[in-house]
Design an enzyme around this catalytic site. Structure first.
Site, PDB file in Angstrom:
ATOM      1  N   ASP A  31       0.839  -1.187   0.000  1.00 43.87           N
ATOM      2  CA  ASP A  31       0.000   0.000   0.000  1.00 43.87           C
ATOM      3  C   ASP A  31       0.883   1.250   0.000  1.00 43.87           C
ATOM      4  O   ASP A  31       1.757   1.395   0.853  1.00 43.87           O
ATOM      5  CB  ASP A  31      -0.881  -0.024   1.260  1.00 43.87           C
ATOM      6  CG  ASP A  31      -2.081   0.888   1.134  1.00 43.87           C
ATOM      7  OD1 ASP A  31      -2.148   1.653   0.163  1.00 43.87           O
ATOM      8  OD2 ASP A  31      -2.957   0.824   2.014  1.00 43.87           O
ATOM      9  N   ASP A  32       0.650   2.125  -0.970  1.00 40.50           N
ATOM     10  CA  ASP A  32       1.340   3.426  -0.985  1.00 40.50           C
ATOM     11  C   ASP A  32       2.863   3.321  -1.080  1.00 40.50           C
ATOM     12  O   ASP A  32       3.584   4.178  -0.563  1.00 40.50           O
ATOM     13  CB  ASP A  32       0.987   4.238   0.277  1.00 40.50           C
ATOM     14  CG  ASP A  32      -0.369   4.917   0.169  1.00 40.50           C
ATOM     15  OD1 ASP A  32      -1.089   4.654  -0.812  1.00 40.50           O
ATOM     16  OD2 ASP A  32      -0.705   5.706   1.064  1.00 40.50           O
ATOM     17  N   CYS A  69      -6.055   4.345  -3.910  1.00 34.37           N
ATOM     18  CA  CYS A  69      -6.267   2.968  -3.474  1.00 34.37           C
ATOM     19  C   CYS A  69      -7.505   2.251  -4.023  1.00 34.37           C
ATOM     20  O   CYS A  69      -7.391   1.256  -4.734  1.00 34.37           O
ATOM     21  CB  CYS A  69      -6.315   3.009  -1.962  1.00 34.37           C
ATOM     22  SG  CYS A  69      -6.778   1.492  -1.232  1.00 34.37           S
ATOM     23  N   LYS A 123      -5.953  -5.532   3.710  1.00 35.05           N
ATOM     24  CA  LYS A 123      -6.842  -4.401   3.424  1.00 35.05           C
ATOM     25  C   LYS A 123      -7.907  -4.751   2.380  1.00 35.05           C
ATOM     26  O   LYS A 123      -7.619  -5.435   1.404  1.00 35.05           O
ATOM     27  CB  LYS A 123      -5.984  -3.247   2.904  1.00 35.05           C
ATOM     28  CG  LYS A 123      -6.749  -1.995   2.540  1.00 35.05           C
ATOM     29  CD  LYS A 123      -5.765  -0.867   2.283  1.00 35.05           C
ATOM     30  CE  LYS A 123      -6.448   0.423   1.920  1.00 35.05           C
ATOM     31  NZ  LYS A 123      -5.498   1.550   1.859  1.00 35.05           N
ATOM     32  N   HIS A 125     -11.112  -2.156   1.511  1.00 31.80           N
ATOM     33  CA  HIS A 125     -11.318  -0.814   0.956  1.00 31.80           C
ATOM     34  C   HIS A 125     -12.074  -0.800  -0.375  1.00 31.80           C
ATOM     35  O   HIS A 125     -11.812   0.019  -1.253  1.00 31.80           O
ATOM     36  CB  HIS A 125      -9.965  -0.075   0.802  1.00 31.80           C
ATOM     37  CG  HIS A 125     -10.119   1.418   0.995  1.00 31.80           C
ATOM     38  ND1 HIS A 125      -9.136   2.325   0.718  1.00 31.80           N
ATOM     39  CD2 HIS A 125     -11.186   2.147   1.430  1.00 31.80           C
ATOM     40  CE1 HIS A 125      -9.570   3.538   0.969  1.00 31.80           C
ATOM     41  NE2 HIS A 125     -10.811   3.454   1.406  1.00 31.80           N
ATOM     42  N   HIS A 214       1.445   2.111   4.051  1.00 31.07           N
ATOM     43  CA  HIS A 214       0.546   3.256   4.226  1.00 31.07           C
ATOM     44  C   HIS A 214       0.822   3.896   5.591  1.00 31.07           C
ATOM     45  O   HIS A 214       1.247   3.208   6.512  1.00 31.07           O
ATOM     46  CB  HIS A 214      -0.905   2.765   4.163  1.00 31.07           C
ATOM     47  CG  HIS A 214      -1.907   3.834   3.859  1.00 31.07           C
ATOM     48  ND1 HIS A 214      -2.212   4.852   4.750  1.00 31.07           N
ATOM     49  CD2 HIS A 214      -2.678   4.059   2.777  1.00 31.07           C
ATOM     50  CE1 HIS A 214      -3.129   5.643   4.220  1.00 31.07           C
ATOM     51  NE2 HIS A 214      -3.434   5.190   3.013  1.00 31.07           N
ATOM     52  N   ASN A 279      -0.546   2.351  -5.709  1.00 36.16           N
ATOM     53  CA  ASN A 279      -0.410   3.679  -6.324  1.00 36.16           C
ATOM     54  C   ASN A 279       0.956   4.229  -5.957  1.00 36.16           C
ATOM     55  O   ASN A 279       1.693   3.621  -5.178  1.00 36.16           O
ATOM     56  CB  ASN A 279      -1.526   4.631  -5.847  1.00 36.16           C
ATOM     57  CG  ASN A 279      -1.806   4.580  -4.350  1.00 36.16           C
ATOM     58  OD1 ASN A 279      -2.867   4.128  -3.926  1.00 36.16           O
ATOM     59  ND2 ASN A 279      -0.845   5.022  -3.541  1.00 36.16           N
ATOM     60  N   LYS A 300       1.472  10.144  -4.997  1.00 36.01           N
ATOM     61  CA  LYS A 300       0.125   9.580  -4.858  1.00 36.01           C
ATOM     62  C   LYS A 300      -0.932  10.656  -5.146  1.00 36.01           C
ATOM     63  O   LYS A 300      -0.748  11.813  -4.766  1.00 36.01           O
ATOM     64  CB  LYS A 300      -0.039   9.066  -3.428  1.00 36.01           C
ATOM     65  CG  LYS A 300      -1.421   8.544  -3.101  1.00 36.01           C
ATOM     66  CD  LYS A 300      -1.548   8.125  -1.645  1.00 36.01           C
ATOM     67  CE  LYS A 300      -2.957   7.607  -1.361  1.00 36.01           C
ATOM     68  NZ  LYS A 300      -3.108   7.143   0.023  1.00 36.01           N
TER      69      LYS A 300
END
Ligand SMILES: *[C@@H]1O[C@H](CO)[C@@H](O)[C@H](O)[C@H]1NC(C)=O
Ligand SMILES: *[C@@H]1O[C@H](CO)[C@@H](O)[C@H](O)[C@H]1NC(C)=O
Ligand SMILES: *[C@@H]1O[C@H](CO)[C@@H](O)[C@H](O)[C@H]1NC(C)=O
Ligand SMILES: *[C@@H]1O[C@H](CO)[C@@H](O)[C@H](O)[C@H]1NC(C)=O
Ligand SMILES: *[C@@H]1O[C@H](CO)[C@@H](O)[C@H](O)[C@H]1NC(C)=O
Ligand SMILES: *[C@@H]1O[C@H](CO)[C@@H](O)[C@H](O)[C@H]1NC(C)=O
Length: 531
Positions: A31-32, A69, A123, A125, A214, A279, A300
């Site tokens: 993530d991120d 995301c 995750k 989402h 993240h 991302n 991002k």
């Protein structure tokens, strides 16, 4: 249409027509994680396990994801571009009553029909306002993780606006215990357990969506890692970046453990492991995180390469050719048809795909399959970007200029300040062969991005809020030079493509927030279904 097709599939499967050699699919999402946050891109981070898998597999070097995301995850799940599922505008807030629409068949549902055991860890989402949107009601045999966008890595409490609540579930049930488990380690051990207890008479689909890297709760403690990981970066003087290093390093250990357990169980030889970020990295204060996309532009939630050019690789003994860098364009929507076809399905049976089955291309270092990538069209924030062949058109500006610059790793910035370089010169290493490295542990040479020379007007020659900008990405991957005025014909052609896409776009599915209804206080202290 989907329904009829699924019924047909089920019949095929019942009659045992599908192949017995279906590979295990291990799909790992960080993530991120920014471009400059993996060792194989020459980072100040140490990621030896990720690097080894990447170098022994196929590194995707022109691989594009959505800039945030929920859109990326929806595209993985459906093989459809977010503009075709209503997911093109922002992410799903914890108090907002919508999700990836239920009428789309998603990856675990397809794989279930092909005979897979399907498990999700980490995750989600993709919507949680009604129970029907949760992973185990959408094709996963099991789920352990959280439903919203971010939370504390240790106590699993998430800030929403204006409420806070715990966000942690086993299948659909809230989990109150397990406080203090660092999520990266916890998700790794749950994934290991799924692999160890898997009955190999069936193929396995494991969707491992790490919380790492993240930020936790931006208003509390955004950067979190056990000290032992942070201690691996004594030479990074910038404290946020050093802690971020710890977060990356825990993730890297996790991937190493995953590899060991796949090897130990003998499953690796029939496994396809995909690694992707969702991302570009949040930098410049975004979420108070400390990721880095250097030397790419932006971060991002921007249409710049730093927002959409993703880290990705595929590792598998089933690849015919490995240890090379795939330079052809690939998009996040390509995974569903690729995986579906690996799993024994016929990708051309999938309805309305925006992606392509790229397995033969990846496996053989083959010819390009796609010639364009739509980065996004957001009809609310009024921006769009598209890549067609070697050109990229950027129209409108998500951040109104805030995130349009280039953000080097903090220590590099400091070092060059000492040498009285100013920010502008940071990008101006001759031909920018960027080789800043903290470690000599790399097993192979990192991939460098050759920015070319930065013109003095790099900051001002493109103002996408007032006029579309055009970039030639192969010669200008860092988006230094807007060439729109020299190529009005190409601008018109790419603009027309965006107009064509607009005709097929569905409206964004976003709904007004419902903070009262979603308030965790009314749901046992947990974020989760409220309608
Ligand atoms: C799902 O519903 C939306 C909105 O009604 C529609 O645009 C879309 O085409 C549907 N998708 C499928 C796969 O039927
Ligand atoms: C989740 O719940 C199932 C069923 O109750 C249980 O068997 C399993 O151990 C739980 N998983 C975790 C990680 O606690
Ligand atoms: C694995 O599944 C097969 C087929 O359902 C079954 O025959 C076998 O007993 C299972 N093995 C274990 C160890 O549970
Ligand atoms: C993978 O390894 C196992 C055990 O070593 C073996 O039984 C199996 O046939 C191998 N599968 C493939 C696809 O090579
Ligand atoms: C997949 O389906 C298409 C269209 O129905 C067909 O032309 C093709 O032969 C099929 N491929 C395989 C491998 O069955
Ligand atoms: C930190 O820098 C020192 C001095 O250059 C070097 O000897 C050491 O290996 C570095 N440590 C790490 C973990 O990179």
């Amino acid at each position: 249409m989907d329904q009829l097709f699924l019924t047909l599939l089920m019949l095929l499967n019942v009659h045992g027509i599908l192949s017995a050699n279906q590979p295990n699919i291990i799909f790992v999402i960080a993530d991120d994680m920014g471009w400059h946050d993996v060792g194989f891109h020459g980072s100040d981070m140490l990621t030896p396990n990720i690097d080894k898998l990447a170098y022994d597999g196929v590194i995707l070097n022109n691989y594009y994801v959505s800039p945030i995301c929920s859109p990326t995850r929806s595209a993985i799940m459906t093989g459809r571009h977010p503009i075709h599922t209503g997911m093109q505008h922002k992410v799903i807030r914890s108090d907002t009553p919508y999700g990836l629409p239920l009428n789309f068949t998603i990856m675990p549902q397809y794989l279930k029909l092909l005979g897979y055991d399907t498990h999700a860890v980490g995750k989600w989402h993709l919507g949680h306002f009604q129970k029907e949107y949760l992973p185990t009601l959408r094709g996963f045999d099991s789920f352990f993780g959280y439903l919203t966008g971010h939370e504390d890595y240790f106590d699993h409490v998430a800030e929403g606006r204006p409420y806070w609540g715990k966000d942690f579930r086993n299948n659909t049930d809230p989990v109150a215990t397990m406080d203090g488990d660092y999520s990266t380690e916890l998700y790794t051990s749950l994934a290991e357990n799924i692999i160890l207890t898997h009955n190999q008479s069936k193929p396995l689909f494991l969707y491992l969506a790490y919380q790492a890297v993240h930020a936790g709760n931006a208003q509390a403690d955004p950067l979190q890692a056990p000290q032992k990981y942070i201690d691996r970066f004594p030479n990074i003087t910038d404290i946020p970046r050093r802690i971020f290093g710890g977060m990356v390093s825990a993730l890297d250990d996790g991937i190493g453990n995953l590899r060991s357990v796949l090897e130990k169980t003998g499953m690796m030889n029939n496994t396809v492991l995909v690694f992707t970020t969702d991302n570009g990295g949040p930098t410049n204060g975004y979420d108070r995180n400390a990721a880095c996309n250097w030397p790419l532009r932006g971060c991002k939630n921007t249409m710049w390469e730093g927002g959409v050019r993703g880290n990705g690789f595929v590792h598998s003994p089933l690849l015919r050719k490995t240890g090379y860098i795939m330079e052809n364009l690939m998009h996040i929507t390509d995974w569903l048809p690729t995986i579906y076809s690996l799993a024994g399905g016929n990708a051309s049976d999938l309805p309305n795909q925006d992606g392509y089955d790229v397995w033969n291309m990846l496996s053989n270092d083959g010819q390009p399959i796609r010639t364009s990538v739509l980065h996004n069209i957001d009809p609310i924030q009024n921006f769009a970007a598209i890549r067609v062949g070697e050109y990229k058109l950027v129209m409108g500006d998500i951040s109104n200029g805030r995130d349009d610059s280039w953000y080097p790793p903090p220590d590099l910035k400091k070092k060059h300040h000492k040498l009285t370089f100013n920010d502008k010169h940071l990008n101006n290493f001759e031909g920018d062969k960027f080789t800043y490295r903290m470690s000599s542990e790399k097993t192979a040479k990192p991939i460098t991005v050759n920015c070319g020379k930065r013109p003095v007007d790099a900051d001002t020659n493109c103002l996408p809020n007032s006029k579309p900008c055009l970039f030639h990405i192969p010669s200008d991957p860092c988006e230094f030079t807007n060439i729109a005025s020299q190529h009005p014909d190409i601008v018109a052609e790419l603009n027309q493509k965006i107009e064509d896409y607009k005709k097929t776009m569905v409206p964004p599915g976003n709904k007004p927030a419902d903070p009262k209804g979603a308030n965790p206080y009314n749901h046992g202290g947990f974020w989760g279904p409220w309608m």
